[in-house]
Design a protein around this motif. Structure first.
Motif, mmCIF file in Angstrom:
data_model
loop_
_atom_site.group_PDB
_atom_site.id
_atom_site.type_symbol
_atom_site.label_atom_id
_atom_site.label_comp_id
_atom_site.label_asym_id
_atom_site.label_seq_id
_atom_site.Cartn_x
_atom_site.Cartn_y
_atom_site.Cartn_z
ATOM 1 N N GLY A 13 0.909 -1.161 -0.069
ATOM 2 C CA GLY A 13 -0.014 0.015 0.114
ATOM 3 C C GLY A 13 0.788 1.274 0.053
ATOM 4 O O GLY A 13 0.272 2.376 -0.140
ATOM 5 N N GLY A 14 2.224 1.296 0.140
ATOM 6 C CA GLY A 14 2.970 2.453 0.320
ATOM 7 C C GLY A 14 3.539 2.713 -1.179
ATOM 8 O O GLY A 14 3.666 1.902 -1.765
ATOM 9 N N SER A 15 3.929 4.034 -1.190
ATOM 10 C CA SER A 15 4.592 4.491 -2.481
ATOM 11 C C SER A 15 5.901 3.882 -2.531
ATOM 12 O O SER A 15 6.560 3.570 -1.561
ATOM 13 C CB SER A 15 4.653 5.916 -2.412
ATOM 14 N N PRO A 16 6.325 3.672 -3.957
ATOM 15 C CA PRO A 16 7.508 3.134 -4.009
ATOM 16 C C PRO A 16 8.970 4.123 -3.753
ATOM 17 O O PRO A 16 8.545 5.267 -3.414
ATOM 18 C CB PRO A 16 7.695 2.924 -5.571
ATOM 19 N N ASN A 17 9.910 3.430 -3.084
ATOM 20 C CA ASN A 17 11.235 4.103 -2.941
ATOM 21 C C ASN A 17 11.537 4.973 -4.275
ATOM 22 O O ASN A 17 11.531 4.418 -5.146
ATOM 23 C CB ASN A 17 12.366 3.324 -2.407
ATOM 24 N N PRO A 18 12.086 6.193 -4.249
ATOM 25 C CA PRO A 18 12.914 6.715 -5.448
ATOM 26 C C PRO A 18 13.645 5.752 -6.176
ATOM 27 O O PRO A 18 13.658 5.958 -7.220
ATOM 28 C CB PRO A 18 13.770 8.053 -4.635
ATOM 29 N N SER A 19 14.320 4.905 -5.673
ATOM 30 C CA SER A 19 15.448 3.927 -6.499
ATOM 31 C C SER A 19 14.705 2.793 -7.027
ATOM 32 O O SER A 19 15.446 1.906 -7.793
ATOM 33 C CB SER A 19 16.658 3.673 -5.353
ATOM 34 N N ASP A 20 13.402 2.354 -6.392
ATOM 35 C CA ASP A 20 12.642 1.520 -6.876
ATOM 36 C C ASP A 20 12.542 1.323 -8.417
ATOM 37 O O ASP A 20 12.263 2.500 -8.822
ATOM 38 C CB ASP A 20 11.332 1.189 -6.053
ATOM 39 N N VAL A 21 12.732 0.115 -9.023
ATOM 40 C CA VAL A 21 12.587 0.309 -10.467
ATOM 41 C C VAL A 21 10.855 0.068 -10.898
ATOM 42 O O VAL A 21 10.461 -0.869 -10.510
ATOM 43 C CB VAL A 21 13.406 -0.988 -11.086
ATOM 44 N N ILE A 22 10.598 1.042 -11.610
ATOM 45 C CA ILE A 22 9.131 1.174 -12.221
ATOM 46 C C ILE A 22 9.152 0.322 -13.392
ATOM 47 O O ILE A 22 7.989 -0.462 -13.651
ATOM 48 C CB ILE A 22 8.818 2.357 -12.344
ATOM 49 N N ALA A 23 10.067 0.540 -14.357
ATOM 50 C CA ALA A 23 9.880 -0.299 -15.547
ATOM 51 C C ALA A 23 11.562 -0.233 -16.073
ATOM 52 O O ALA A 23 12.449 0.433 -15.509
ATOM 53 C CB ALA A 23 9.352 0.389 -16.646
#
Length: 395
Positions: free
Chosen positions: A68-78
């Protein structure tokens, strides 16, 4: 007398042997019993302060991994052709498209923005899905250009981590320059949103310049573009202006001589009002070097430097109002004061093709570059991290 060797008493020896055997058997039985019993755990004592820190770390880790939380800035979206697009980069495009999506739903459905705007479907469309889609398209377009720039040696690293490090170094350098009283253009420090835009524009411009020689632009394309966009090259009017004026050397000179100059020019205005012709007065002053007034003739058209309008706004406004044969009143502008007459006015349809050609080539090269990037984007292999994408929220 011989000493008799002592011999153990057989009864005592037998008793001792039995006792030892019984002891060993009891010890073995005790070990077997202990093996059958569950092991007793050692108690570990943790001081309350340490326990609180560990608990906070555990809860933080759980919250970070929570769907439910927002991704971390370094998390890969694509991933675009294998290159990661971090949430930090993706969030930049979300912000850039936020107003676009709000405006889209306002124009199409009359939807007003509200706290639940992003999660309320209208007409079968969900605002959150639309802004994600636009942000993903923009992220892919940005990434394929970064990949191409790296291929051409224009950058070595296109990762989000390097972008943040470069921003930090750039800001530190700019702050140091300010402390040394050196000139810094733009903000002293960049925020992430602006730095991504600024660094991207510079990199992609360098890529356009690198690729431009490979874009074949024909004379036929240049001519066709010129004809199709003639309004872009319209020039307005050309005016030939004759001036009777005084130009001061500096502000101190103006203060000392403005009264005398104004008096002389008002006398000329009185002559003109009395029926004198501007051309006659102009010719007479041209031959009179002792009058204290200077005369000149200049053409004002598209070739006139734009700085004229910046440095002499009052004068340029007065000149642009004159029709052929008209004379201005007394015009004071900065370090000049004078009377101006328009002796000729003609319309210029457009910049000649040969003069417009350099700009046309730039425009056509930009169009060719955009087509090139369109193709890169179309062919790109995009893998979306559905788990991280599902975490994305908008406020």
């Amino acid at each position: 007398m011989k000493k008799q060797a002592l011999r153990p008493n057989s009864a005592n020896a037998t008793a001792k042997t039995k006792a030892n055997k019984a002891g060993r058997n009891a010890e073995k039985a005790s070990r077997r019993e202990a093996a059958r019993q569950p092991h007793r755990k050692r108690r570990i004592y943790i001081w309350p302060g340490v326990a609180a820190v560990l608990l906070a770390l555990i809860l933080g880790l759980v919250a970070w991994r929570s769907p439910g939380g927002s991704p971390n800035p370094s998390d890969v979206i694509a991933r675009v052709d294998g290159e990661p697009v971090s949430y930090g980069e993706f969030a930049h495009e979300l912000t850039a498209n936020r107003a676009v999506v709000i405006g889209y739903f306002k124009d199409k459905y009359g939807t007003e923005f509200s706290p639940d705007f992003w999660t309320t479907a209208v007409g079968g469309e969900l605002p959150l899905d639309r802004v994600k889609r636009l942000a993903l398209d923009a992220s892919v377009r940005r990434k394929v250009q970064q990949i191409e720039a790296r291929k051409h040696g224009l950058t070595a690293d296109i990762s989000y981590r390097t972008l943040l490090r470069t921003m930090k170094e750039t800001n530190a350098d700019r702050e140091a320059k300010v402390k040394r009283n050196e000139v810094v253009y733009g903000p002293v420090t960049f925020d992430e949103q602006r730095f991504i835009d600024d660094s991207g524009q510079r990199l992609f411009q360098a890529l356009r310049d690198e690729l431009q020689p490979g874009f074949a632009i024909t004379d036929a394309e240049i001519s066709a573009y010129y004809e199709a966009n003639k309004t872009q090259f319209e020039l307005g009017d050309s005016r030939t202006i004759r001036a009777i004026e005084v130009v001061f050397a500096d502000e101190q000179d103006r203060k000392q001589a403005i009264g005398s100059a104004r008096s002389k020019l008002n006398d000329i205005l009185a002559q003109l009002d009395g029926g004198a012709k501007f051309a006659d007065v102009y010719d007479r002053l041209s031959a009179d070097s002792a009058s204290g007034l200077s005369v000149s003739e200049r053409v004002y058209d598209y070739k006139t430097p734009r700085t004229e309008s910046i440095n002499h706004p009052v004068l340029m406004a007065a000149i642009n109002k004159l029709a052929a044969g008209q004379t201005s009143g007394l015009v004071e502008d900065g370090l000049s004061i004078g009377i101006y007459a328009c002796v000729d006015k003609s319309g210029i349809a457009a910049i000649p093709l040969n003069e417009a050609e350099p700009q046309i080539k730039k425009d056509l090269a930009s169009t060719a570059y955009n087509r090139f990037v369109d193709e890169l984007q179309r062919k790109a292999q995009v893998e979306i991290d559905d788990r991280n994408m599902a975490k994305v929220e908008m406020q």
